[in-house]
Design a protein around this motif. Sequence first.
Motif, PDB file in Angstrom:
ATOM      1  N   TRP A  54       0.821  -1.204   0.000  1.00 13.60           N
ATOM      2  CA  TRP A  54       0.000   0.000   0.000  1.00 13.60           C
ATOM      3  C   TRP A  54       0.857   1.257   0.000  1.00 13.60           C
ATOM      4  N   GLU A  55       2.000   1.225   0.675  1.00 15.29           N
ATOM      5  CA  GLU A  55       2.861   2.412   0.676  1.00 15.29           C
ATOM      6  C   GLU A  55       3.422   2.691  -0.711  1.00 15.29           C
ATOM      7  N   GLU A  56       3.768   1.622  -1.452  1.00 13.17           N
ATOM      8  CA  GLU A  56       4.264   1.806  -2.816  1.00 13.17           C
ATOM      9  C   GLU A  56       3.158   2.380  -3.704  1.00 13.17           C
ATOM     10  N   LEU A  57       1.941   1.892  -3.521  1.00 13.65           N
ATOM     11  CA  LEU A  57       0.815   2.393  -4.305  1.00 13.65           C
ATOM     12  C   LEU A  57       0.577   3.875  -4.029  1.00 13.65           C
ATOM     13  N   ALA A  58       0.739   4.290  -2.772  1.00  8.22           N
ATOM     14  CA  ALA A  58       0.570   5.705  -2.431  1.00  8.22           C
ATOM     15  C   ALA A  58       1.600   6.564  -3.146  1.00  8.22           C
ATOM     16  N   VAL A  59       2.859   6.105  -3.176  1.00  6.88           N
ATOM     17  CA  VAL A  59       3.915   6.850  -3.861  1.00  6.88           C
ATOM     18  C   VAL A  59       3.646   6.893  -5.360  1.00  6.88           C
ATOM     19  N   VAL A  60       3.213   5.769  -5.932  1.00  6.64           N
ATOM     20  CA  VAL A  60       2.933   5.701  -7.373  1.00  6.64           C
ATOM     21  C   VAL A  60       1.816   6.668  -7.748  1.00  6.64           C
ATOM     22  N   VAL A 293       8.751 -15.708   4.378  1.00  2.27           N
ATOM     23  CA  VAL A 293       9.715 -14.943   3.580  1.00  2.27           C
ATOM     24  C   VAL A 293       9.335 -15.002   2.105  1.00  2.27           C
ATOM     25  N   VAL A 294       8.997 -16.193   1.620  1.00  2.00           N
ATOM     26  CA  VAL A 294       8.634 -16.361   0.207  1.00  2.00           C
ATOM     27  C   VAL A 294       7.323 -15.652  -0.099  1.00  2.00           C
ATOM     28  N   ALA A 295       6.292 -15.856   0.746  1.00  2.00           N
ATOM     29  CA  ALA A 295       4.990 -15.256   0.497  1.00  2.00           C
ATOM     30  C   ALA A 295       5.063 -13.736   0.532  1.00  2.00           C
ATOM     31  N   ASN A 296       5.860 -13.193   1.456  1.00  2.10           N
ATOM     32  CA  ASN A 296       6.006 -11.744   1.552  1.00  2.10           C
ATOM     33  C   ASN A 296       6.651 -11.180   0.292  1.00  2.10           C
ATOM     34  N   THR A 297       7.686 -11.868  -0.207  1.00  7.76           N
ATOM     35  CA  THR A 297       8.387 -11.413  -1.411  1.00  7.76           C
ATOM     36  C   THR A 297       7.507 -11.548  -2.652  1.00  7.76           C
ATOM     37  N   ALA A 298       6.947 -12.737  -2.844  1.00  9.45           N
ATOM     38  CA  ALA A 298       6.127 -12.978  -4.036  1.00  9.45           C
ATOM     39  C   ALA A 298       4.864 -12.128  -4.019  1.00  9.45           C
ATOM     40  N   GLY A 299       4.188 -12.068  -2.880  1.00  8.31           N
ATOM     41  CA  GLY A 299       2.965 -11.274  -2.789  1.00  8.31           C
ATOM     42  C   GLY A 299       3.215  -9.802  -3.057  1.00  8.31           C
ATOM     43  N   SER A 300       4.314  -9.271  -2.525  1.00  4.90           N
ATOM     44  CA  SER A 300       4.657  -7.869  -2.752  1.00  4.90           C
ATOM     45  C   SER A 300       4.898  -7.594  -4.229  1.00  4.90           C
ATOM     46  N   ASN A 301       5.646  -8.474  -4.879  1.00  8.18           N
ATOM     47  CA  ASN A 301       5.980  -8.246  -6.282  1.00  8.18           C
ATOM     48  C   ASN A 301       4.779  -8.421  -7.197  1.00  8.18           C
ATOM     49  N   VAL A 302       3.893  -9.358  -6.888  1.00 13.17           N
ATOM     50  CA  VAL A 302       2.669  -9.490  -7.684  1.00 13.17           C
ATOM     51  C   VAL A 302       1.839  -8.219  -7.561  1.00 13.17           C
ATOM     52  N   PHE A 303       1.732  -7.673  -6.362  1.00 13.57           N
ATOM     53  CA  PHE A 303       1.004  -6.426  -6.135  1.00 13.57           C
ATOM     54  C   PHE A 303       1.627  -5.291  -6.945  1.00 13.57           C
ATOM     55  N   LEU A 304       2.961  -5.225  -6.965  1.00 12.68           N
ATOM     56  CA  LEU A 304       3.667  -4.167  -7.682  1.00 12.68           C
ATOM     57  C   LEU A 304       3.484  -4.277  -9.192  1.00 12.68           C
ATOM     58  N   LEU A 305       3.626  -5.507  -9.714  1.00 12.64           N
ATOM     59  CA  LEU A 305       3.621  -5.701 -11.168  1.00 12.64           C
ATOM     60  C   LEU A 305       2.213  -5.748 -11.755  1.00 12.64           C
ATOM     61  N   THR A 306       1.193  -5.773 -10.923  1.00 14.70           N
ATOM     62  CA  THR A 306      -0.180  -5.765 -11.445  1.00 14.70           C
ATOM     63  C   THR A 306      -0.866  -4.445 -11.110  1.00 14.70           C
ATOM     64  N   LEU A 307      -1.229  -4.256  -9.850  1.00 11.95           N
ATOM     65  CA  LEU A 307      -1.999  -3.072  -9.480  1.00 11.95           C
ATOM     66  C   LEU A 307      -1.178  -1.783  -9.618  1.00 11.95           C
TER      67      LEU A 307
END
Length: 377
Positions: A54-60, A293-307
């Motif tokens: 959510w913080e990345e989305l706010a900056v974007v 660790v894996v879920a945090n990394t993968a989930g974050s990147n999916v959020f970044l590369l889609t939304l």
Amino acid sequence: MDLDKLVFNVAAFVAGLFVLEFGADKFVDHTATVARRLGVSQTLVALLTAGAEWEELAVVIAAVAQKKPSLALGNVIGSTVSNILGAFSLGLLFTSRPITFDRSSRVYSALLLVLTTAVVPILWFAKGPTANKIAGALLVAAFVLYAVSVGVAIYKGALAPPEGSDSDSADSDSEDGDDGVSDRSRDSENPRPAHPNGHAPTETSALLPPPKHPHSRPRPHPRSLVYHILQLALGFAALSLSGYILSHTAIAITTSLHLSGTVFGITILSFATTLPEKLVAVVSARRGYGGIVVANTAGSNVFLLTLCLGVVGLSGGEGMAGGVVPFELAVTWVSAALFCAIVYGNLGRWAGAALLAAYVAFIVLEFTLFRRQGGRY
């Protein structure tokens, strides 16, 4: 170069990071609480709070609103790389024991690789407002499809939920004590005698108040739903304010240092905004939770590369062609491929050291060999 102006903007940038973290904590914690109070599915709560940037989305959104899509794009690409080469590598390095990645971890890593393979060509070929808006709409739709499909899989038990989040603070309306352990459980572990001398209570002693348990604490009263909604609104306001501060100061700093917005977003801004992910990775690995660790990394990147990337595309203009170069796209894809290979191969600390060294090399090359001005080489 106006040194005083540069120092002021750097200080404001650092202050904006603190506001960003405060807002993310408030937003994530109270979103989960409000959702539970309203009876929303726990699966949806996990998807909204764990790995959601959510913080990345706010900056974007703030960067796009100020007509600086190159800064927004740089932040997305840089955060994607930083989550793997920076945060995930630290998790591997600081693990307390060898990590064995489960089936869910392999599914998440494979999903990220497939998504990255599909997104990289879009980033390179989507040029022009129309193409950017179409690509952006497809990416936002892909995020909705991802959330629904993963939610259904978790509900049916096919996947483990993406535990861990940007905020690990305890729920403020917990009915347990301050340390998360209820008084009842303490009493069951340490049963108190019926009488201080160990004998059964007499008629007189039965009239006396029971002795106070040495570790008992008063239970906090649950907060009202209105309180949590107001706190959620406060978190959202802080996120919006921090996005405005960070995007404004980032633009001023890039102008003072004669850097492109893409370079600053990929290096400094993305490193700073992914500090929570790095902390989550280290703490989770120290406790032996490789899946987190894996879920945090993968989930974050999916959020970044889609939304997040979809928002950049929907803005039109330069959009997703805002200054990325083949080197950055190659590093983005290779990072996802290495992430998948490490998870499937159950690789350990040496792989983490290699990823961290690659991240340092990436930052150095961005500031030297691939340094650009105004979005060009």
